[in-house]
Design a protein around this motif. Structure first.
Motif, PDB file in Angstrom:
ATOM      1  N   LEU A 174      14.781 -23.378  37.046  1.00  0.00           N
ATOM      2  CA  LEU A 174      14.164 -24.810  37.149  1.00  0.00           C
ATOM      3  C   LEU A 174      13.366 -24.933  35.957  1.00  0.00           C
ATOM      4  O   LEU A 174      12.699 -23.962  35.480  1.00  0.00           O
ATOM      5  CB  LEU A 174      13.172 -24.432  38.452  1.00  0.00           C
ATOM      6  CG  LEU A 174      13.939 -24.009  40.005  1.00  0.00           C
ATOM      7  CD1 LEU A 174      12.721 -23.749  40.830  1.00  0.00           C
ATOM      8  CD2 LEU A 174      14.782 -25.222  40.395  1.00  0.00           C
ATOM      9  N   LEU A 175      13.195 -26.081  35.738  1.00  0.00           N
ATOM     10  CA  LEU A 175      12.312 -26.567  34.676  1.00  0.00           C
ATOM     11  C   LEU A 175      10.916 -27.226  35.171  1.00  0.00           C
ATOM     12  O   LEU A 175      11.066 -27.961  36.322  1.00  0.00           O
ATOM     13  CB  LEU A 175      13.118 -27.780  33.974  1.00  0.00           C
ATOM     14  CG  LEU A 175      12.391 -28.384  32.779  1.00  0.00           C
ATOM     15  CD1 LEU A 175      11.921 -27.266  31.572  1.00  0.00           C
ATOM     16  CD2 LEU A 175      12.863 -29.678  32.285  1.00  0.00           C
ATOM     17  N   ARG A 176       9.961 -26.812  34.943  1.00  0.00           N
ATOM     18  CA  ARG A 176       8.707 -27.213  35.554  1.00  0.00           C
ATOM     19  C   ARG A 176       7.465 -27.197  34.335  1.00  0.00           C
ATOM     20  O   ARG A 176       6.904 -26.528  34.080  1.00  0.00           O
ATOM     21  CB  ARG A 176       8.217 -26.119  36.405  1.00  0.00           C
ATOM     22  CG  ARG A 176       6.925 -26.202  37.196  1.00  0.00           C
ATOM     23  CD  ARG A 176       7.100 -26.915  38.473  1.00  0.00           C
ATOM     24  NE  ARG A 176       8.273 -26.358  39.175  1.00  0.00           N
ATOM     25  CZ  ARG A 176       8.265 -25.313  40.090  1.00  0.00           C
ATOM     26  NH1 ARG A 176       7.274 -24.695  40.336  1.00  0.00           N
ATOM     27  NH2 ARG A 176       9.304 -25.230  40.882  1.00  0.00           N
ATOM     28  N   PRO A 177       7.535 -28.231  33.483  1.00  0.00           N
ATOM     29  CA  PRO A 177       6.623 -28.508  32.184  1.00  0.00           C
ATOM     30  C   PRO A 177       5.312 -28.563  32.807  1.00  0.00           C
ATOM     31  O   PRO A 177       4.775 -28.826  33.761  1.00  0.00           O
ATOM     32  CB  PRO A 177       7.007 -29.919  31.801  1.00  0.00           C
ATOM     33  CG  PRO A 177       8.285 -30.089  32.451  1.00  0.00           C
ATOM     34  CD  PRO A 177       8.578 -29.408  33.411  1.00  0.00           C
ATOM     35  N   ILE A 178       4.414 -27.816  31.892  1.00  0.00           N
ATOM     36  CA  ILE A 178       3.005 -27.625  32.180  1.00  0.00           C
ATOM     37  C   ILE A 178       2.246 -29.131  31.763  1.00  0.00           C
ATOM     38  O   ILE A 178       2.599 -29.318  30.618  1.00  0.00           O
ATOM     39  CB  ILE A 178       2.442 -26.582  31.427  1.00  0.00           C
ATOM     40  CG1 ILE A 178       2.978 -25.156  31.834  1.00  0.00           C
ATOM     41  CG2 ILE A 178       0.735 -26.449  31.762  1.00  0.00           C
ATOM     42  CD1 ILE A 178       2.734 -23.873  31.145  1.00  0.00           C
ATOM     43  N   GLU A 179       1.875 -29.894  32.693  1.00  0.00           N
ATOM     44  CA  GLU A 179       1.165 -31.089  31.990  1.00  0.00           C
ATOM     45  C   GLU A 179      -0.229 -30.824  31.631  1.00  0.00           C
ATOM     46  O   GLU A 179      -1.190 -30.748  32.429  1.00  0.00           O
ATOM     47  CB  GLU A 179       1.203 -32.030  33.479  1.00  0.00           C
ATOM     48  CG  GLU A 179       2.626 -32.173  34.136  1.00  0.00           C
ATOM     49  CD  GLU A 179       3.419 -32.978  33.221  1.00  0.00           C
ATOM     50  OE1 GLU A 179       2.909 -33.794  32.291  1.00  0.00           O
ATOM     51  OE2 GLU A 179       4.632 -32.912  33.412  1.00  0.00           O
ATOM     52  N   SER A 180      -0.179 -30.601  30.042  1.00  0.00           N
ATOM     53  CA  SER A 180      -1.512 -30.300  29.632  1.00  0.00           C
ATOM     54  C   SER A 180      -1.475 -30.854  28.430  1.00  0.00           C
ATOM     55  O   SER A 180      -0.588 -31.233  27.626  1.00  0.00           O
ATOM     56  CB  SER A 180      -1.544 -28.755  29.528  1.00  0.00           C
ATOM     57  OG  SER A 180      -2.598 -28.285  28.783  1.00  0.00           O
ATOM     58  N   VAL A 181      -2.955 -31.213  27.835  1.00  0.00           N
ATOM     59  CA  VAL A 181      -3.123 -31.832  26.764  1.00  0.00           C
ATOM     60  C   VAL A 181      -3.165 -30.624  25.560  1.00  0.00           C
ATOM     61  O   VAL A 181      -3.202 -30.814  24.269  1.00  0.00           O
ATOM     62  CB  VAL A 181      -4.446 -32.562  26.703  1.00  0.00           C
ATOM     63  CG1 VAL A 181      -4.373 -33.662  27.670  1.00  0.00           C
ATOM     64  CG2 VAL A 181      -5.573 -31.530  27.104  1.00  0.00           C
ATOM     65  N   TRP A 182      -3.078 -29.411  25.926  1.00  0.00           N
ATOM     66  CA  TRP A 182      -3.327 -28.395  25.059  1.00  0.00           C
ATOM     67  C   TRP A 182      -2.073 -28.203  23.888  1.00  0.00           C
ATOM     68  O   TRP A 182      -2.035 -27.079  23.388  1.00  0.00           O
ATOM     69  CB  TRP A 182      -3.573 -26.849  25.615  1.00  0.00           C
ATOM     70  CG  TRP A 182      -4.760 -27.158  26.305  1.00  0.00           C
ATOM     71  CD1 TRP A 182      -5.428 -27.502  27.382  1.00  0.00           C
ATOM     72  CD2 TRP A 182      -6.067 -26.837  25.575  1.00  0.00           C
ATOM     73  NE1 TRP A 182      -6.507 -27.299  27.569  1.00  0.00           N
ATOM     74  CE2 TRP A 182      -7.189 -27.024  26.345  1.00  0.00           C
ATOM     75  CE3 TRP A 182      -6.286 -26.503  24.252  1.00  0.00           C
ATOM     76  CZ2 TRP A 182      -8.453 -26.841  26.130  1.00  0.00           C
ATOM     77  CZ3 TRP A 182      -7.534 -26.376  23.670  1.00  0.00           C
ATOM     78  CH2 TRP A 182      -8.628 -26.330  24.748  1.00  0.00           C
ATOM     79  N   GLY A 183      -0.987 -28.859  24.145  1.00  0.00           N
ATOM     80  CA  GLY A 183       0.105 -28.615  23.169  1.00  0.00           C
ATOM     81  C   GLY A 183       0.937 -27.264  23.203  1.00  0.00           C
ATOM     82  O   GLY A 183       1.043 -26.864  24.401  1.00  0.00           O
ATOM     83  N   HIS A 184       1.174 -26.713  22.224  1.00  0.00           N
ATOM     84  CA  HIS A 184       1.720 -25.259  22.258  1.00  0.00           C
ATOM     85  C   HIS A 184       1.009 -24.383  22.901  1.00  0.00           C
ATOM     86  O   HIS A 184       1.471 -23.107  23.520  1.00  0.00           O
ATOM     87  CB  HIS A 184       2.102 -24.782  20.919  1.00  0.00           C
ATOM     88  CG  HIS A 184       2.677 -23.663  20.727  1.00  0.00           C
ATOM     89  ND1 HIS A 184       3.793 -23.318  21.169  1.00  0.00           N
ATOM     90  CD2 HIS A 184       2.342 -22.266  20.163  1.00  0.00           C
ATOM     91  CE1 HIS A 184       4.299 -21.933  20.988  1.00  0.00           C
ATOM     92  NE2 HIS A 184       3.351 -21.207  20.561  1.00  0.00           N
ATOM     93  N   PHE A 185      -0.430 -24.622  23.048  1.00  0.00           N
ATOM     94  CA  PHE A 185      -1.271 -23.585  23.735  1.00  0.00           C
ATOM     95  C   PHE A 185      -1.660 -23.763  25.250  1.00  0.00           C
ATOM     96  O   PHE A 185      -2.317 -23.107  25.923  1.00  0.00           O
ATOM     97  CB  PHE A 185      -2.743 -23.792  23.040  1.00  0.00           C
ATOM     98  CG  PHE A 185      -3.467 -22.591  22.944  1.00  0.00           C
ATOM     99  CD1 PHE A 185      -2.847 -21.306  22.247  1.00  0.00           C
ATOM    100  CD2 PHE A 185      -4.882 -22.286  23.222  1.00  0.00           C
ATOM    101  CE1 PHE A 185      -3.462 -20.357  22.227  1.00  0.00           C
ATOM    102  CE2 PHE A 185      -5.481 -21.215  23.223  1.00  0.00           C
ATOM    103  CZ  PHE A 185      -5.052 -20.144  22.743  1.00  0.00           C
ATOM    104  N   ALA A 186      -0.494 -24.778  25.826  1.00  0.00           N
ATOM    105  CA  ALA A 186      -0.611 -25.153  27.221  1.00  0.00           C
ATOM    106  C   ALA A 186      -0.506 -23.681  27.913  1.00  0.00           C
ATOM    107  O   ALA A 186       0.435 -23.023  27.737  1.00  0.00           O
ATOM    108  CB  ALA A 186       0.438 -26.028  27.610  1.00  0.00           C
ATOM    109  N   GLY A 187      -1.458 -23.434  29.168  1.00  0.00           N
ATOM    110  CA  GLY A 187      -1.273 -22.269  29.776  1.00  0.00           C
ATOM    111  C   GLY A 187      -2.107 -20.826  28.870  1.00  0.00           C
ATOM    112  O   GLY A 187      -2.223 -19.772  29.376  1.00  0.00           O
ATOM    113  N   GLY A 188      -2.505 -21.336  27.789  1.00  0.00           N
ATOM    114  CA  GLY A 188      -2.875 -20.228  26.841  1.00  0.00           C
ATOM    115  C   GLY A 188      -4.433 -19.580  27.154  1.00  0.00           C
ATOM    116  O   GLY A 188      -4.802 -18.407  27.468  1.00  0.00           O
ATOM    117  N   PRO A 189      -5.261 -20.707  27.253  1.00  0.00           N
ATOM    118  CA  PRO A 189      -6.414 -20.297  27.300  1.00  0.00           C
ATOM    119  C   PRO A 189      -6.901 -19.956  28.879  1.00  0.00           C
ATOM    120  O   PRO A 189      -6.642 -20.543  29.764  1.00  0.00           O
ATOM    121  CB  PRO A 189      -7.380 -21.488  27.051  1.00  0.00           C
ATOM    122  CG  PRO A 189      -6.378 -22.494  26.590  1.00  0.00           C
ATOM    123  CD  PRO A 189      -5.173 -22.182  26.845  1.00  0.00           C
ATOM    124  N   ALA A 190      -7.068 -18.682  29.080  1.00  0.00           N
ATOM    125  CA  ALA A 190      -7.265 -18.161  30.564  1.00  0.00           C
ATOM    126  C   ALA A 190      -8.296 -18.767  31.133  1.00  0.00           C
ATOM    127  O   ALA A 190      -8.725 -19.008  32.504  1.00  0.00           O
ATOM    128  CB  ALA A 190      -7.571 -16.691  30.403  1.00  0.00           C
TER     129      ALA A 190
END
Length: 195
Positions: A160-176
């Motif tokens: 399944l494709l589930r994009p992270i809707e984030s303004v963080w670009g490549h770093f989306a999901g990165g900052p804990a």
């Protein structure tokens, strides 16, 4: 921007420019050739066409301010400079530069079909991935855009494709410390484990 970060940025850019001429999909040395009107100019890229701060009202909740600046403030950083100095430089400057170069090389040359089993048939290689998967690219990731993942998922039988809707670009999901992205990823992990 601190001097150390500028030096790191210059070093990585130089390496990319040196390697870019031989890489088919990454040719930063040809930007001036492809876009002559941009040669020698500084290009400012942001969430919107306005100047900083890069924050705006959430279309779903007008009382909520969202965007990179709002997220950085929520994580305890007072500005983009503060974030770069304490988070980005705090992480990357202690890494071995060879590790970063190896990571960049894997981005440029990784191909799951480049072997005797698939003989360059990328679609067939993707089709052989039968594990359940939720592929979550960052919506604003310019290194690995969600359109690439959309194609890959279309060839994977249980993905399944589930994009992270984030303004963080490549770093989306990165900052804990970014609770919205962390919750999104945690929810997807729970979902796939429950399948």
């Amino acid at each position: 921007m601190s001097k150390a970060f500028k030096l790191l940025l210059c070093a990585v850019t130089s390496l990319l420019l040196a390697q870019g001429a031989s890489a088919q999909s990454c040719e930063p040395s040809k930007v001036a050739q492809k876009y002559p009107s941009l040669a020698g100019k500084t290009i400012k890229i942001g969430v919107d066409p306005e100047s900083p701060p890069y924050a705006f009202r959430d279309s779903k909740d007008f009382n909520k301010i969202i965007g990179a600046d709002a997220d950085m403030e929520a994580m305890g950083y007072g500005s983009l400079e503060d974030f770069i100095t304490h988070f980005w430089e705090g992480d990357f400057l202690k890494k071995d530069a060879n590790n970063i170069l190896s990571m960049m090389r894997s981005w440029q040359y990784a191909d799951i079909s480049a072997n005797s089993l698939y003989q360059g048939d990328f679609d067939r290689a993707l089709g052989s991935i039968t594990a359940r998967a939720i592929v979550m690219p960052g919506r604003t990731d310019l290194y690995f855009p969600p359109e690439d993942s959309e194609y890959e998922v279309s060839k994977m039988p249980n993905a399944l494709l589930r994009p992270i809707e984030s303004v963080w670009g490549h770093f989306a999901g990165g900052p804990a410390a970014n609770p919205v992205d962390v919750k999104f990823i945690d929810d997807a992990v729970r979902e796939i484990l429950a399948m």
